[in-house]
Write a protein that holds these residues in place. Sequence first.
Motif, PDB file in Angstrom:
ATOM      1  N   PHE A   1       7.203   9.321   9.338  1.00  0.00           N
ATOM      2  CA  PHE A   1       8.579   9.758   9.151  1.00  0.00           C
ATOM      3  C   PHE A   1       9.457   8.520   8.971  1.00  0.00           C
ATOM      4  O   PHE A   1       9.335   7.553   9.728  1.00  0.00           O
ATOM      5  CB  PHE A   1       9.067  10.576  10.349  1.00  0.00           C
ATOM      6  CG  PHE A   1       8.296  11.857  10.523  1.00  0.00           C
ATOM      7  CD1 PHE A   1       8.652  12.989   9.817  1.00  0.00           C
ATOM      8  CD2 PHE A   1       7.210  11.916  11.377  1.00  0.00           C
ATOM      9  CE1 PHE A   1       7.941  14.168   9.962  1.00  0.00           C
ATOM     10  CE2 PHE A   1       6.494  13.093  11.534  1.00  0.00           C
ATOM     11  CZ  PHE A   1       6.848  14.223  10.819  1.00  0.00           C
ATOM     12  N   VAL A   2      10.315   8.576   7.956  1.00  0.00           N
ATOM     13  CA  VAL A   2      11.161   7.424   7.632  1.00  0.00           C
ATOM     14  C   VAL A   2      12.622   7.855   7.546  1.00  0.00           C
ATOM     15  O   VAL A   2      12.921   9.040   7.489  1.00  0.00           O
ATOM     16  CB  VAL A   2      10.734   6.783   6.285  1.00  0.00           C
ATOM     17  CG1 VAL A   2       9.323   6.250   6.365  1.00  0.00           C
ATOM     18  CG2 VAL A   2      10.874   7.761   5.131  1.00  0.00           C
TER      19      VAL A   2
ATOM     20  N   GLN B   1       0.848  -1.181   0.000  1.00  0.00           N
ATOM     21  CA  GLN B   1       0.000   0.000   0.000  1.00  0.00           C
ATOM     22  C   GLN B   1       0.893   1.243   0.000  1.00  0.00           C
ATOM     23  O   GLN B   1       1.922   1.273   0.682  1.00  0.00           O
ATOM     24  CB  GLN B   1      -0.927   0.011   1.219  1.00  0.00           C
ATOM     25  CG  GLN B   1      -1.980   1.082   1.117  1.00  0.00           C
ATOM     26  CD  GLN B   1      -3.062   0.921   2.177  1.00  0.00           C
ATOM     27  OE1 GLN B   1      -3.096  -0.048   2.910  1.00  0.00           O
ATOM     28  NE2 GLN B   1      -3.954   1.887   2.244  1.00  0.00           N
ATOM     29  N   VAL B   2       0.479   2.259  -0.743  1.00  0.00           N
ATOM     30  CA  VAL B   2       1.274   3.480  -0.885  1.00  0.00           C
ATOM     31  C   VAL B   2       0.885   4.466   0.216  1.00  0.00           C
ATOM     32  O   VAL B   2      -0.301   4.714   0.457  1.00  0.00           O
ATOM     33  CB  VAL B   2       1.052   4.115  -2.278  1.00  0.00           C
ATOM     34  CG1 VAL B   2       1.839   5.401  -2.404  1.00  0.00           C
ATOM     35  CG2 VAL B   2       1.434   3.143  -3.375  1.00  0.00           C
ATOM     36  N   TYR B   3       1.907   5.028   0.864  1.00  0.00           N
ATOM     37  CA  TYR B   3       1.713   6.027   1.920  1.00  0.00           C
ATOM     38  C   TYR B   3       2.552   7.253   1.597  1.00  0.00           C
ATOM     39  O   TYR B   3       3.625   7.142   1.003  1.00  0.00           O
ATOM     40  CB  TYR B   3       2.154   5.483   3.280  1.00  0.00           C
ATOM     41  CG  TYR B   3       1.303   4.346   3.787  1.00  0.00           C
ATOM     42  CD1 TYR B   3       0.179   4.599   4.562  1.00  0.00           C
ATOM     43  CD2 TYR B   3       1.633   3.024   3.498  1.00  0.00           C
ATOM     44  CE1 TYR B   3      -0.601   3.563   5.036  1.00  0.00           C
ATOM     45  CE2 TYR B   3       0.858   1.986   3.970  1.00  0.00           C
ATOM     46  CZ  TYR B   3      -0.263   2.259   4.738  1.00  0.00           C
ATOM     47  OH  TYR B   3      -1.028   1.225   5.193  1.00  0.00           O
ATOM     48  N   GLU B   4       2.076   8.400   2.040  1.00  0.00           N
ATOM     49  CA  GLU B   4       2.860   9.629   1.918  1.00  0.00           C
ATOM     50  C   GLU B   4       3.761   9.712   3.148  1.00  0.00           C
ATOM     51  O   GLU B   4       3.264   9.648   4.278  1.00  0.00           O
ATOM     52  CB  GLU B   4       1.942  10.844   1.829  1.00  0.00           C
ATOM     53  CG  GLU B   4       2.688  12.125   1.546  1.00  0.00           C
ATOM     54  CD  GLU B   4       1.753  13.287   1.340  1.00  0.00           C
ATOM     55  OE1 GLU B   4       1.717  13.821   0.225  1.00  0.00           O
ATOM     56  OE2 GLU B   4       1.065  13.663   2.309  1.00  0.00           O
ATOM     57  N   VAL B   5       5.057   9.867   2.918  1.00  0.00           N
ATOM     58  CA  VAL B   5       6.027   9.866   4.015  1.00  0.00           C
ATOM     59  C   VAL B   5       6.975  11.050   3.889  1.00  0.00           C
ATOM     60  O   VAL B   5       7.109  11.649   2.822  1.00  0.00           O
ATOM     61  CB  VAL B   5       6.834   8.544   4.036  1.00  0.00           C
ATOM     62  CG1 VAL B   5       5.928   7.352   4.269  1.00  0.00           C
ATOM     63  CG2 VAL B   5       7.633   8.364   2.771  1.00  0.00           C
ATOM     64  N   SER B   6       7.629  11.355   5.006  1.00  0.00           N
ATOM     65  CA  SER B   6       8.661  12.397   5.043  1.00  0.00           C
ATOM     66  C   SER B   6       9.933  11.792   5.609  1.00  0.00           C
ATOM     67  O   SER B   6       9.879  11.080   6.614  1.00  0.00           O
ATOM     68  CB  SER B   6       8.226  13.552   5.947  1.00  0.00           C
ATOM     69  OG  SER B   6       7.085  14.175   5.444  1.00  0.00           O
ATOM     70  N   PRO B   7      11.071  12.083   4.992  1.00  0.00           N
ATOM     71  CA  PRO B   7      12.320  11.550   5.546  1.00  0.00           C
ATOM     72  C   PRO B   7      12.805  12.390   6.716  1.00  0.00           C
ATOM     73  O   PRO B   7      12.589  13.595   6.765  1.00  0.00           O
ATOM     74  CB  PRO B   7      13.285  11.655   4.362  1.00  0.00           C
ATOM     75  CG  PRO B   7      12.778  12.809   3.580  1.00  0.00           C
ATOM     76  CD  PRO B   7      11.281  12.798   3.744  1.00  0.00           C
ATOM     77  N   LEU B   8      13.422  11.738   7.676  1.00  0.00           N
ATOM     78  CA  LEU B   8      14.117  12.448   8.753  1.00  0.00           C
ATOM     79  C   LEU B   8      15.571  12.551   8.344  1.00  0.00           C
ATOM     80  O   LEU B   8      16.204  11.551   8.025  1.00  0.00           O
ATOM     81  CB  LEU B   8      14.014  11.688  10.071  1.00  0.00           C
ATOM     82  CG  LEU B   8      12.681  11.778  10.798  1.00  0.00           C
ATOM     83  CD1 LEU B   8      12.720  10.956  12.076  1.00  0.00           C
ATOM     84  CD2 LEU B   8      12.343  13.211  11.129  1.00  0.00           C
ATOM     85  N   GLY B   9      16.095  13.744   8.325  1.00  0.00           N
ATOM     86  CA  GLY B   9      17.491  13.912   7.922  1.00  0.00           C
ATOM     87  C   GLY B   9      17.606  14.086   6.423  1.00  0.00           C
ATOM     88  O   GLY B   9      16.973  14.948   5.830  1.00  0.00           O
TER      89      GLY B   9
END
Length: 166
Positions: A152-153, A124-132
């Motif tokens: 956060f990934v 399943q596709v999710y909207e994510v934000s990277p940390l760093g």
Amino acid sequence: METFIIIFLMLSAVAFLIGELFLLPSGKLGLLGAFLALLSAVIAFFSFGLTASVAVLGAGVALGLGALFYGLKAKTWERLSLKQTLQGKFNDEHLLSVSLLNVGEKGKAQSALRPMGNAIFHQQVYEVSPLGEWVDAGSEVEIVRIEKTKIFVKKVDKKDKIIFEK
């Protein structure tokens, strides 16, 4: 000739004032319209006297109010208005699907995460934000933190992957 100039200035003043109200409410058109109305009254005063000056101002006010009333009542501005409405609403299914994810789960970045993008977890596709650092598309990512519906990934390093596989 003065009569033509006075009429032209007053009509221009009314047009600028109406434009200020409906098209570009920044103050500039309104100031220009007020200046042109006063200029037409001053020219009328010096050319025809006080009575003509007051008559020009009165006619300008009446003309402006008439144009404003007509513009609001006759639906003249309807073609300039936005007719579309937002049909979207908060998706409860998304909140439920995010609650199925846990910190530490691994997935794959579907798009570049700069600063947001899509990642796939459990097909399943999710909207994510990277940390760093930003993450390139196709990289393996791990969920580090979940706050309500924000995920956060971080990018999984090769060192982490080897340790994880042992």
